[in-house]
Design an enzyme around this catalytic site. Structure first.
Site, PDB file in Angstrom:
ATOM      1  N   THR A  50      -2.070  18.252  28.522  1.00 18.16           N
ATOM      2  CA  THR A  50      -3.101  18.958  27.741  1.00 18.16           C
ATOM      3  C   THR A  50      -3.673  18.084  26.624  1.00 18.16           C
ATOM      4  O   THR A  50      -4.562  18.518  25.897  1.00 18.16           O
ATOM      5  CB  THR A  50      -2.502  20.228  27.098  1.00 18.16           C
ATOM      6  OG1 THR A  50      -1.314  19.838  26.392  1.00 18.16           O
ATOM      7  CG2 THR A  50      -2.152  21.263  28.151  1.00 18.16           C
ATOM      8  N   CYS A  70      -3.548   0.669  23.305  1.00 18.17           N
ATOM      9  CA  CYS A  70      -4.968   0.606  23.704  1.00 18.17           C
ATOM     10  C   CYS A  70      -5.674  -0.664  23.198  1.00 18.17           C
ATOM     11  O   CYS A  70      -6.413  -1.317  23.950  1.00 18.17           O
ATOM     12  CB  CYS A  70      -5.703   1.844  23.209  1.00 18.17           C
ATOM     13  SG  CYS A  70      -5.182   2.422  21.595  1.00 18.17           S
ATOM     14  N   HIS A 125     -12.930   1.751  21.307  1.00 17.56           N
ATOM     15  CA  HIS A 125     -12.459   0.801  20.298  1.00 17.56           C
ATOM     16  C   HIS A 125     -13.283  -0.489  20.404  1.00 17.56           C
ATOM     17  O   HIS A 125     -13.579  -0.963  21.506  1.00 17.56           O
ATOM     18  CB  HIS A 125     -10.994   0.410  20.552  1.00 17.56           C
ATOM     19  CG  HIS A 125      -9.992   1.476  20.225  1.00 17.56           C
ATOM     20  ND1 HIS A 125     -10.291   2.685  19.646  1.00 17.56           N
ATOM     21  CD2 HIS A 125      -8.634   1.493  20.420  1.00 17.56           C
ATOM     22  CE1 HIS A 125      -9.182   3.385  19.488  1.00 17.56           C
ATOM     23  NE2 HIS A 125      -8.170   2.694  19.947  1.00 17.56           N
TER      24      HIS A 125
HETATM   25  P1  NAP Z   1      -2.573  14.617  21.804  1.00 19.45           P
HETATM   26  O1  NAP Z   1      -4.005  14.848  22.135  1.00 19.45           O
HETATM   27  O2  NAP Z   1      -2.059  15.054  20.500  1.00 19.45           O
HETATM   28  O3  NAP Z   1      -1.689  15.282  22.977  1.00 19.45           O
HETATM   29  C1  NAP Z   1      -0.294  15.291  22.947  1.00 19.45           C
HETATM   30  C2  NAP Z   1       0.239  15.824  24.256  1.00 19.45           C
HETATM   31  O4  NAP Z   1       1.656  15.733  24.242  1.00 19.45           O
HETATM   32  C3  NAP Z   1      -0.101  17.280  24.496  1.00 19.45           C
HETATM   33  O5  NAP Z   1      -0.254  17.503  25.869  1.00 19.45           O
HETATM   34  C4  NAP Z   1       1.143  17.965  23.959  1.00 19.45           C
HETATM   35  O6  NAP Z   1       1.354  19.259  24.509  1.00 19.45           O
HETATM   36  C5  NAP Z   1       2.214  17.019  24.483  1.00 19.45           C
HETATM   37  N1  NAP Z   1       3.473  17.190  23.773  1.00 19.45           N
HETATM   38  C6  NAP Z   1       3.681  17.171  22.433  1.00 19.45           C
HETATM   39  N2  NAP Z   1       4.973  17.412  22.150  1.00 19.45           N
HETATM   40  C7  NAP Z   1       5.602  17.570  23.343  1.00 19.45           C
HETATM   41  C8  NAP Z   1       6.929  17.853  23.731  1.00 19.45           C
HETATM   42  N3  NAP Z   1       7.900  18.006  22.814  1.00 19.45           N
HETATM   43  N4  NAP Z   1       7.216  17.965  25.043  1.00 19.45           N
HETATM   44  C9  NAP Z   1       6.251  17.819  25.964  1.00 19.45           C
HETATM   45  N5  NAP Z   1       4.958  17.551  25.677  1.00 19.45           N
HETATM   46  C10 NAP Z   1       4.645  17.434  24.378  1.00 19.45           C
HETATM   47  O7  NAP Z   1      -2.224  13.071  21.899  1.00 19.45           O
HETATM   48  P2  NAP Z   1      -2.797  11.951  22.893  1.00 19.45           P
HETATM   49  O8  NAP Z   1      -3.883  11.222  22.231  1.00 19.45           O
HETATM   50  O9  NAP Z   1      -3.042  12.532  24.241  1.00 19.45           O
HETATM   51  O10 NAP Z   1      -1.585  10.935  22.935  1.00 19.45           O
HETATM   52  C11 NAP Z   1      -0.326  11.280  23.422  1.00 19.45           C
HETATM   53  C12 NAP Z   1       0.607  10.097  23.318  1.00 19.45           C
HETATM   54  O11 NAP Z   1       0.162   9.075  24.181  1.00 19.45           O
HETATM   55  C13 NAP Z   1       0.639   9.468  21.919  1.00 19.45           C
HETATM   56  O12 NAP Z   1       1.565  10.100  21.112  1.00 19.45           O
HETATM   57  C14 NAP Z   1       0.958   8.042  22.215  1.00 19.45           C
HETATM   58  O13 NAP Z   1       2.347   7.814  22.253  1.00 19.45           O
HETATM   59  C15 NAP Z   1       0.373   7.827  23.580  1.00 19.45           C
HETATM   60  N6  NAP Z   1      -0.921   7.123  23.480  1.00 19.45           N
HETATM   61  C16 NAP Z   1      -0.983   5.894  23.960  1.00 19.45           C
HETATM   62  C17 NAP Z   1      -2.145   5.190  23.890  1.00 19.45           C
HETATM   63  C18 NAP Z   1      -2.195   3.800  24.376  1.00 19.45           C
HETATM   64  O14 NAP Z   1      -2.696   2.994  23.669  1.00 19.45           O
HETATM   65  N7  NAP Z   1      -1.712   3.448  25.509  1.00 19.45           N
HETATM   66  C19 NAP Z   1      -3.276   5.741  23.329  1.00 19.45           C
HETATM   67  C20 NAP Z   1      -3.213   7.016  22.831  1.00 19.45           C
HETATM   68  C21 NAP Z   1      -2.004   7.697  22.922  1.00 19.45           C
HETATM   69  P3  NAP Z   1       0.865  20.603  23.748  1.00 19.45           P
HETATM   70  O15 NAP Z   1      -0.515  20.887  24.254  1.00 19.45           O
HETATM   71  O16 NAP Z   1       1.854  21.620  24.207  1.00 19.45           O
HETATM   72  O17 NAP Z   1       0.926  20.342  22.296  1.00 19.45           O
HETATM   73  C1  3JM Z   2      -0.940   5.631  20.027  1.00 22.26           C
HETATM   74  O1  3JM Z   2       4.339  10.299  18.022  1.00 22.26           O
HETATM   75  C2  3JM Z   2       4.318   9.195  18.532  1.00 22.26           C
HETATM   76  O2  3JM Z   2       5.338   8.565  18.772  1.00 22.26           O
HETATM   77  C3  3JM Z   2       2.992   8.611  18.977  1.00 22.26           C
HETATM   78  C4  3JM Z   2       2.457   7.514  18.142  1.00 22.26           C
HETATM   79  C5  3JM Z   2       1.287   6.852  18.853  1.00 22.26           C
HETATM   80  C6  3JM Z   2       1.452   5.710  19.650  1.00 22.26           C
HETATM   81  C7  3JM Z   2       2.815   5.195  19.922  1.00 22.26           C
HETATM   82  O3  3JM Z   2       3.406   4.523  19.072  1.00 22.26           O
HETATM   83  O4  3JM Z   2       3.292   5.466  21.032  1.00 22.26           O
HETATM   84  C8  3JM Z   2       0.001   7.369  18.680  1.00 22.26           C
HETATM   85  C9  3JM Z   2      -1.096   6.769  19.270  1.00 22.26           C
HETATM   86  C10 3JM Z   2       0.334   5.101  20.211  1.00 22.26           C
HETATM   87  C11 3JM Z   2       0.473   3.867  21.015  1.00 22.26           C
HETATM   88  O5  3JM Z   2      -0.110   3.796  22.088  1.00 22.26           O
HETATM   89  O6  3JM Z   2       1.132   2.925  20.603  1.00 22.26           O
END
Ligand code: NAP
Ligand code: 3JM
Length: 347
Positions: A14, A131, A251
């Site tokens: 989500t 990213c 970005h």
């Molecule tokens: P987001 O929009 O805040 O979405 C977070 C997602 O994680 C939602 O689906 C949320 O579900 C779910 N979630 C949160 N707590 C959870 C739990 N305890 N158990 C299961 N699911 C849970 O964040 P996002 O931008 O999609 O990013 C999510 C994560 O991806 C980041 O925290 C980061 O680690 C990673 N990320 C990586 C990159 C990259 O550079 N590769 C870029 C962006 C993010 P709900 O709807 O239930 O809250």
């Molecule tokens: C991008 O709550 C968390 O651990 C997420 C923090 C986060 C990250 C991460 O460190 O995994 C937010 C947005 C990233 C990332 O891709 O490094």
């Protein structure tokens, strides 16, 4: 490959990244026989449409991974730390989008254009880089291969969608409040869990993720350490300054590189990048042609422009690199890894 495809789970389905995972799986026609959509209990029960079928999102638990073959994680580091090993224990290959395992020496950190072969050493978990790192190394690798690479200095101009759905809402609502002359209270950016929060609308914040003892932020250290690991160049000099801008998606990066070869022209660098996989060259000052985030949204490629030779150093070049942070920076790179696993018969 199985005739009907794989049982795929998306953890964080989500979220801002999870939604793009689903779009990308659909667009790429990834072979899926069963799809399991997982989130926290907050979104459990929510309906999501994928390929014209309705799916119900479920709370992620260890047992959610029974029978799952490929699990795409993007629900934050703590969720990956807890549940990725549970998924592996049940036979899944995990592609993890968080920083939880990226620097673990038993975990390949993969950008297919750069080090697809590293997938062969996986032990169940494969890490998707940050990213900002991904889009940079796609442009650096052809330079390294052709001319050798010794130094990289990058400043980023990062979109709020990199900080999740809540940060996108904060930028929109704050912008509206300012235009309406209303008061507002920053609650998410620069870092959700940090002590202070600052205005992002009509502003620039030189902090992404938390500060480390050395004065760099964790986002900057991710770029530095991950670049060295992906390119397998522990001696490469890398420095980064990461800045958040009021851009929703895409970005941008101003990158200065030093190569080993002293006799290379900017034209040669342009030609090399133009021919490289995953890169679109947009570089023609006479036509005011250069990449901008608004033009890159929804596209998988990394866009490069403003390539010019440094005025003082014969081996120095400046360039501007832009990509959709939710696609090549996250969802597309993860799905591309899954496609590589299929191609290399590793799943
Ligand atoms: P987001 O929009 O805040 O979405 C977070 C997602 O994680 C939602 O689906 C949320 O579900 C779910 N979630 C949160 N707590 C959870 C739990 N305890 N158990 C299961 N699911 C849970 O964040 P996002 O931008 O999609 O990013 C999510 C994560 O991806 C980041 O925290 C980061 O680690 C990673 N990320 C990586 C990159 C990259 O550079 N590769 C870029 C962006 C993010 P709900 O709807 O239930 O809250
Ligand atoms: C991008 O709550 C968390 O651990 C997420 C923090 C986060 C990250 C991460 O460190 O995994 C937010 C947005 C990233 C990332 O891709 O490094």
């Amino acid at each position: 490959m199985e005739a009907r495809g794989y049982h795929v789970a998306v953890v964080g389905a989500t979220g801002a990244v999870g939604q793009q995972m689903l779009n990308t799986l659909e667009k790429r026609n990834f072979p899926i026989s069963k799809l399991t959509l997982l989130s926290s209990e907050r979104s459990a029960g929510k309906k999501v449409t994928f390929r014209d079928e309705e799916y119900t999102v479920q709370t992620a638990t260890p047992d959610s991974f029974e029978g799952v073959q490929i699990a795409l994680f993007s629900a934050g580091g703590s969720v990956s730390k807890e549940l990725a090993p549970e998924a592996v224990k049940r036979g899944a290959i995990v592609v993890d989008n968080t920083s939880a395992y990226r620097m673990d020496e038993n975990v390949p950190l993969v950008v297919p254009e750069v080090n697809e072969e590293a997938l062969k050493n996986h032990n169940g978990i494969i890490a998707n880089p940050n990213c900002s790192t991904i889009q940079m190394v796609v442009a650096l690798e052809p330079l390294r291969k052709q001319y050798g690479l010794s130094k990289v200095i990058v400043s980023t101009y990062q979109a709020v969608s990199g900080a999740g759905a809540a940060a996108i809402n904060e930028l929109r609502e704050q912008s509206q409040a300012i235009l309406n002359g209303e008061s507002f209270s920053p609650e998410i950016l620069p870092v959700k869990g940090d002590e202070k929060h600052y205005q992002i609308a009509f502003n620039a914040i030189p902090q992404i993720d938390k500060f480390q003892d050395n004065g760099f932020t964790f986002e900057e250290m991710k770029m530095i350490n991950e670049t060295k690991k992906i390119m397998d160049m522990s001696q490469l000099h890398v420095a980064a300054t990461c800045v958040r801008l009021p851009v929703e998606t895409g970005h941008s990066e101003s990158v200065y590189v030093e190569i080993d070869d002293l006799n290379v022209s900017a034209e040669q660098v342009k030609q090399l990048l133009k021919e490289s996989e995953g890169i679109t060259l947009q570089d023609d000052p006479s036509q005011q042609l250069y990449p901008m985030p608004a033009d890159c949204v929804g596209k998988n490629d990394v866009f490069v422009g403003r390539i010019r030779k440094d005025l003082d150093r014969d081996n120095g070049f400046h360039m501007w690199i832009v990509s959709d942070n939710l696609l090549k920076g996250a969802a597309w790179n993860s799905v591309q890894i899954a496609e590589s696993l299929v191609k290399l018969k590793l799943v």
